[in-house]
Design a protein around this motif. Structure first.
Motif, PDB file in Angstrom:
ATOM      1  N   PRO A 122     -29.341 -39.401  67.722  1.00  0.00           N
ATOM      2  CA  PRO A 122     -28.133 -40.112  67.290  1.00  0.00           C
ATOM      3  C   PRO A 122     -28.373 -41.037  66.096  1.00  0.00           C
ATOM      4  CG  PRO A 122     -28.312 -40.158  69.676  1.00  0.00           C
ATOM      5  CD  PRO A 122     -29.600 -39.576  69.157  1.00  0.00           C
ATOM      6  N   SER A 123     -29.527 -41.708  66.050  1.00  0.00           N
ATOM      7  CA  SER A 123     -29.823 -42.604  64.925  1.00  0.00           C
ATOM      8  C   SER A 123     -29.924 -41.831  63.619  1.00  0.00           C
ATOM      9  CB  SER A 123     -31.125 -43.365  65.172  1.00  0.00           C
ATOM     10  OG  SER A 123     -30.978 -44.238  66.268  1.00  0.00           O
ATOM     11  N   ALA A 124     -30.570 -40.673  63.647  1.00  0.00           N
ATOM     12  CA  ALA A 124     -30.680 -39.846  62.441  1.00  0.00           C
ATOM     13  C   ALA A 124     -29.306 -39.349  62.001  1.00  0.00           C
ATOM     14  CB  ALA A 124     -31.626 -38.675  62.689  1.00  0.00           C
ATOM     15  N   ALA A 125     -28.474 -38.950  62.956  1.00  0.00           N
ATOM     16  CA  ALA A 125     -27.120 -38.491  62.628  1.00  0.00           C
ATOM     17  C   ALA A 125     -26.315 -39.597  61.953  1.00  0.00           C
ATOM     18  CB  ALA A 125     -26.413 -38.009  63.899  1.00  0.00           C
ATOM     19  N   LEU A 126     -26.396 -40.794  62.484  1.00  0.00           N
ATOM     20  CA  LEU A 126     -25.655 -41.919  61.907  1.00  0.00           C
ATOM     21  C   LEU A 126     -26.203 -42.310  60.538  1.00  0.00           C
ATOM     22  CD1 LEU A 126     -25.096 -44.079  65.108  1.00  0.00           C
ATOM     23  CD2 LEU A 126     -23.363 -42.804  63.815  1.00  0.00           C
ATOM     24  N   LEU A 127     -27.517 -42.221  60.358  1.00  0.00           N
ATOM     25  CA  LEU A 127     -28.115 -42.540  59.058  1.00  0.00           C
ATOM     26  C   LEU A 127     -27.660 -41.543  57.991  1.00  0.00           C
ATOM     27  CD1 LEU A 127     -29.993 -44.212  57.280  1.00  0.00           C
ATOM     28  CD2 LEU A 127     -31.907 -42.842  58.152  1.00  0.00           C
ATOM     29  N   LEU A 128     -27.707 -40.248  58.314  1.00  0.00           N
ATOM     30  CA  LEU A 128     -27.241 -39.249  57.352  1.00  0.00           C
ATOM     31  C   LEU A 128     -25.770 -39.480  57.012  1.00  0.00           C
ATOM     32  CD1 LEU A 128     -27.615 -36.721  55.608  1.00  0.00           C
ATOM     33  CD2 LEU A 128     -27.061 -35.366  57.646  1.00  0.00           C
ATOM     34  N   SER A 129     -24.970 -39.758  58.017  1.00  0.00           N
ATOM     35  CA  SER A 129     -23.550 -40.002  57.797  1.00  0.00           C
ATOM     36  C   SER A 129     -23.331 -41.187  56.866  1.00  0.00           C
ATOM     37  CB  SER A 129     -22.861 -40.262  59.141  1.00  0.00           C
ATOM     38  OG  SER A 129     -21.504 -40.558  58.940  1.00  0.00           O
ATOM     39  N   ARG A 130     -24.068 -42.257  57.082  1.00  0.00           N
ATOM     40  CA  ARG A 130     -23.929 -43.453  56.245  1.00  0.00           C
ATOM     41  C   ARG A 130     -24.303 -43.142  54.793  1.00  0.00           C
ATOM     42  NH1 ARG A 130     -27.245 -47.033  54.218  1.00  0.00           N
ATOM     43  NH2 ARG A 130     -29.036 -46.447  55.473  1.00  0.00           N
ATOM     44  N   ILE A 131     -25.380 -42.394  54.609  1.00  0.00           N
ATOM     45  CA  ILE A 131     -25.821 -42.072  53.248  1.00  0.00           C
ATOM     46  C   ILE A 131     -24.820 -41.141  52.558  1.00  0.00           C
ATOM     47  CG2 ILE A 131     -27.614 -40.808  51.965  1.00  0.00           C
ATOM     48  CD1 ILE A 131     -29.627 -42.218  53.883  1.00  0.00           C
ATOM     49  N   LEU A 132     -24.263 -40.192  53.299  1.00  0.00           N
ATOM     50  CA  LEU A 132     -23.273 -39.294  52.703  1.00  0.00           C
ATOM     51  C   LEU A 132     -22.008 -40.024  52.254  1.00  0.00           C
ATOM     52  CD1 LEU A 132     -23.554 -36.147  54.966  1.00  0.00           C
ATOM     53  CD2 LEU A 132     -24.031 -36.272  52.515  1.00  0.00           C
ATOM     54  N   GLN A 133     -21.761 -41.187  52.820  1.00  0.00           N
ATOM     55  CA  GLN A 133     -20.573 -41.949  52.451  1.00  0.00           C
ATOM     56  C   GLN A 133     -20.801 -42.851  51.234  1.00  0.00           C
ATOM     57  OE1 GLN A 133     -18.345 -43.420  55.988  1.00  0.00           O
ATOM     58  NE2 GLN A 133     -19.847 -42.214  57.123  1.00  0.00           N
ATOM     59  N   GLU A 134     -22.020 -42.805  50.674  1.00  0.00           N
ATOM     60  CA  GLU A 134     -22.300 -43.555  49.458  1.00  0.00           C
ATOM     61  C   GLU A 134     -21.592 -42.886  48.274  1.00  0.00           C
ATOM     62  OE1 GLU A 134     -26.565 -43.731  49.112  1.00  0.00           O
ATOM     63  OE2 GLU A 134     -26.749 -45.130  50.806  1.00  0.00           O
ATOM     64  N   THR A 135     -21.330 -43.657  47.251  1.00  0.00           N
ATOM     65  CA  THR A 135     -20.597 -43.185  46.071  1.00  0.00           C
ATOM     66  C   THR A 135     -21.218 -41.934  45.461  1.00  0.00           C
ATOM     67  OG1 THR A 135     -19.981 -45.472  45.630  1.00  0.00           O
ATOM     68  CG2 THR A 135     -19.689 -43.900  43.832  1.00  0.00           C
ATOM     69  N   LYS A 136     -22.536 -41.850  45.415  1.00  0.00           N
ATOM     70  CA  LYS A 136     -23.162 -40.709  44.737  1.00  0.00           C
ATOM     71  C   LYS A 136     -22.878 -39.367  45.419  1.00  0.00           C
ATOM     72  CE  LYS A 136     -27.799 -41.183  46.740  1.00  0.00           C
ATOM     73  NZ  LYS A 136     -29.205 -41.384  46.394  1.00  0.00           N
ATOM     74  N   TYR A 137     -22.406 -39.390  46.669  1.00  0.00           N
ATOM     75  CA  TYR A 137     -22.080 -38.145  47.369  1.00  0.00           C
ATOM     76  C   TYR A 137     -20.580 -37.916  47.510  1.00  0.00           C
ATOM     77  CZ  TYR A 137     -27.011 -37.728  48.309  1.00  0.00           C
ATOM     78  OH  TYR A 137     -28.369 -37.603  48.143  1.00  0.00           O
ATOM     79  N   GLN A 138     -19.770 -38.687  46.809  1.00  0.00           N
ATOM     80  CA  GLN A 138     -18.326 -38.561  46.905  1.00  0.00           C
ATOM     81  C   GLN A 138     -17.848 -37.157  46.514  1.00  0.00           C
ATOM     82  OE1 GLN A 138     -16.149 -41.532  44.744  1.00  0.00           O
ATOM     83  NE2 GLN A 138     -14.170 -40.751  45.414  1.00  0.00           N
ATOM     84  N   GLN A 139     -18.387 -36.602  45.427  1.00  0.00           N
ATOM     85  CA  GLN A 139     -17.985 -35.258  45.000  1.00  0.00           C
ATOM     86  C   GLN A 139     -18.366 -34.204  46.025  1.00  0.00           C
ATOM     87  OE1 GLN A 139     -19.622 -34.782  41.068  1.00  0.00           O
ATOM     88  NE2 GLN A 139     -17.710 -35.442  40.104  1.00  0.00           N
ATOM     89  N   LEU A 140     -19.532 -34.343  46.616  1.00  0.00           N
ATOM     90  CA  LEU A 140     -19.960 -33.404  47.650  1.00  0.00           C
ATOM     91  C   LEU A 140     -18.976 -33.412  48.816  1.00  0.00           C
ATOM     92  CD1 LEU A 140     -22.029 -31.456  48.957  1.00  0.00           C
ATOM     93  CD2 LEU A 140     -23.212 -33.488  49.833  1.00  0.00           C
ATOM     94  N   LEU A 141     -18.574 -34.589  49.247  1.00  0.00           N
ATOM     95  CA  LEU A 141     -17.640 -34.689  50.369  1.00  0.00           C
ATOM     96  C   LEU A 141     -16.247 -34.194  50.014  1.00  0.00           C
ATOM     97  CD1 LEU A 141     -18.658 -38.039  52.070  1.00  0.00           C
ATOM     98  CD2 LEU A 141     -19.170 -35.712  52.782  1.00  0.00           C
ATOM     99  N   GLU A 142     -15.873 -34.313  48.742  1.00  0.00           N
ATOM    100  CA  GLU A 142     -14.563 -33.827  48.319  1.00  0.00           C
ATOM    101  C   GLU A 142     -14.486 -32.308  48.332  1.00  0.00           C
ATOM    102  OE1 GLU A 142     -13.831 -35.680  44.542  1.00  0.00           O
ATOM    103  OE2 GLU A 142     -13.420 -37.635  45.448  1.00  0.00           O
TER     104      GLU A 142
END
Length: 178
Positions: A122-142
């Protein structure tokens, strides 16, 4: 296509049952119709997962990886996964993981697990999620739909159910697991 599920806390983290992951692995590491992600904290909160999306299983066990693992998983020990580059303050290992497994798929389900999926998974899942929500990954999430989940009850439960099944478990050692 399942809408991205990026958990922000343990309360909204979704779990995948071993029997559903088993079916996905038999389906060549692609999701199947009719599987759901479940919340441990809200029985009414489920997620329907679309069929035929790639699924990446991330085993964050370290030394306890011996004795078997889920077929086709990525072993990424939690200690390495969460390591920050002291010079840049960046999670270089996670950035590499994102480039390798997420940027090449428009839709992907990531399932983390450790021995019991109570702490490291669960900690790794939450860490990845937090990092994906950083500005540099905004295009990836879009452009992508990324689902981050945890294997319910972890590898200990998996090996009890499917440890001896060579179609879904590799390098299983019954001496290690009893």
């Amino acid at each position: 296509m399942t809408k991205s599920i990026l958990p922000t806390s343990l309360n909204n983290l979704k779990y995948l049952k071993a029997e559903d992951l088993y079916k996905c692995i038999l389906n060549e590491h692609k999701t199947i119709a009719g599987i759901k992600g479940y919340s441990l904290y809200n029985v009414d909160s489920t997620l329907d997962i679309d069929a035929n999306e790639p699924i990446v299983v991330v085993d964050v066990r370290g030394e306890d990886f011996i004795g078997g693992h889920i077929k086709g998983c990525v072993n990424f020990p939690y200690q390495d996964f969460r390591r920050v580059n002291p010079d840049t303050g960046i999670h270089d290992q996670i950035d590499s993981f994102i480039k390798k497994y997420l940027e090449q798929n428009e839709n992907v389900t990531i399932v983390f697990h450790c021995a019991m999926s109570q702490q490291r998974g669960p900690s790794a899942a939450l860490l990845l999620s937090r990092i994906l929500q950083e500005t540099k990954y905004q295009q990836l999430l879009e452009k992508s739909n990324i689902n981050i989940m945890v294997l319910y009850k972890g590898f200990i439960n998996w090996q009890q159910e499917y440890g001896k099944d060579k179609a879904v478990t590799e390098d299983y050692n019954s001496f290690v697991w009893g």
